[in-house]
Scaffold this motif. Sequence first.
Motif, short mmCIF file in Angstrom:
data_model
loop_
_atom_site.label_atom_id
_atom_site.label_comp_id
_atom_site.label_asym_id
_atom_site.label_seq_id
_atom_site.Cartn_x
_atom_site.Cartn_y
_atom_site.Cartn_z
N ASP A 125 0.83 -1.22 0.00
CA ASP A 125 0.00 0.00 0.00
C ASP A 125 0.86 1.26 0.00
O ASP A 125 0.94 1.99 0.98
N LEU A 126 1.47 1.54 -1.14
CA LEU A 126 2.32 2.74 -1.32
C LEU A 126 1.45 3.99 -1.21
O LEU A 126 0.33 4.03 -1.73
N PRO A 127 1.93 5.06 -0.53
CA PRO A 127 1.16 6.31 -0.51
C PRO A 127 0.88 6.80 -1.93
O PRO A 127 1.79 6.84 -2.77
N ALA A 128 -0.38 7.17 -2.18
CA ALA A 128 -0.75 7.63 -3.53
C ALA A 128 0.08 8.85 -3.93
O ALA A 128 0.43 9.02 -5.09
N ALA A 129 0.40 9.70 -2.96
CA ALA A 129 1.18 10.91 -3.26
C ALA A 129 2.54 10.56 -3.84
O ALA A 129 3.08 11.30 -4.67
N LEU A 130 3.11 9.42 -3.44
CA LEU A 130 4.41 9.02 -3.98
C LEU A 130 4.24 8.39 -5.35
O LEU A 130 5.08 8.55 -6.24
N ASP A 131 3.11 7.70 -5.56
CA ASP A 131 2.84 7.15 -6.90
C ASP A 131 2.70 8.29 -7.90
O ASP A 131 3.14 8.18 -9.04
#
Length: 449
Positions: A125-131
């Motif tokens: 569950d990678l932070p969306a902001a980093l994606d």
Amino acid sequence: MTRPRFRFPDGFHWGAATSAYQIEGSPLADGAGPSIWQRFAHTPGMMANGDTGDIACDHYHRYKADVQLMRALGLQGYRFSINWARVLPEGTGRVNPKGLDFYSRLVDELLENGIAPNATLFHWDLPAALDDRGGWLNRDVAHWFAEYAEVMFKALDDRVPRWATLNEPWVVTDGGYLHGALAPGHRSKYEAPIAAHNLMRASGAGIQAYRAHGKHEIGVVFNIEPKYPHSDSAEDLAATRRAHAYMNQQFADPALLGSYPPELKEIFGDAWPEFPADDLKLTHQKVDFVGINYYTRAVVKHDPNAYPLKAVPVPQPNKTYTETGWEVFEQGLTDTLTWFKERYGNIPLYITENGSAFYDPPVVENGELDDPLRTNYLRKHLKALHDAIEAGVNLKGYYAWSLMDNLEWSLGFSKRFGLYHVDFATQQRTPKASAKLYAQVIESNGSVL
Ligand SMILES: N=[N+]=NCCCCNC(=O)[C@@H]1[C@H]2[C@H](O)[C@@H](O)[C@H](O)[C@@H](CO)[C@@H]12
């Protein structure tokens, strides 16, 4: 008195495992930022039955009662993961104190009940902001991950004796970047190797951060699926070698040997980048243990049309298959562990996940549900584990997947792996017969098998 056949070594560690997005619910509560799984689950068509992790097992609110479920089994350890975006809503920079506080309270509750916390920093569950900044495709992700890891070590290492950087990087790249069935849903043979490489760079950077700030143990968790040739033809043997390198060596080799198997260039061709040599110095950090997630094996044959491996699995006749389409093959667990020892040396190992999804007709008898297929899977695999220890494998512990039924990613709530049944309408937890067997195994350290 003779020692019971399947008694495990004194001090063998018995646990169960879960992950944040699969059980917590409340993904945006108390200042948490969205993860790529929050986005993916709310993208129409991505999830079976439109299921999401919005509620899941509501563990975010029910964690105290869930710790009592662990205690009822006699668990000595609990493997959970931390939702990066709960703690760092933008992935880097600002820390969300309420997010950090949830994990601090969970750890304290575990310790108060005599259960050792085993924390995984990244379970998909990678932070969306980093994606939005490139995610695993951006080389800076190694620094972003190390910054997050340092926040967690400073906050919890006084109480968390065992950490893992990543859970199953192979699934992240194969599912999230090559085939697109998992978040972030990309389909590119050019992106997959870059994401794989940056995942292992990030894991190395996280381990380096631990060496600067940590006092206990850190490792990394791989899914390993042993590959067996369908025939002894040269084509099938080569296909089996490619499949094995792609799933079982692509991540363990850079972490434990500081190199990649040559088959990867053969598989990806022009899509396999020339990585800077220094990168493999970063990925190759000393680990205190390796976690192995074992579910099944694959019998492999050559298929020129199969992309990109030119290899396909061959269904096995007269075998039991789980609801996720995985053959029940406990010998593969023993073979996996002896292979791992031979290739990488006698590093301390944990089985950090092992379990099965079966449709068990919920038959409630004296407050528990009968699940004969899962109970049989558990019994057979624990015996196979004991065989590996007798073969000299440095196996320290076992975590059953999973403590309770949960969100099986894009398959939704339809695949049930839990020792406890969860009624997602009422959030009622009910122990299955497999939970009762596991409790007896823990209590007798395997003698009951
Ligand atoms: N074909 N095929 N082969 C088997 C390859 C297994 C890949 N999936 C896993 O290992 C995932 C792991 C995950 O950590 C957990 O979050 C998942 O809930 C379990 C159950 O799915 C397992």
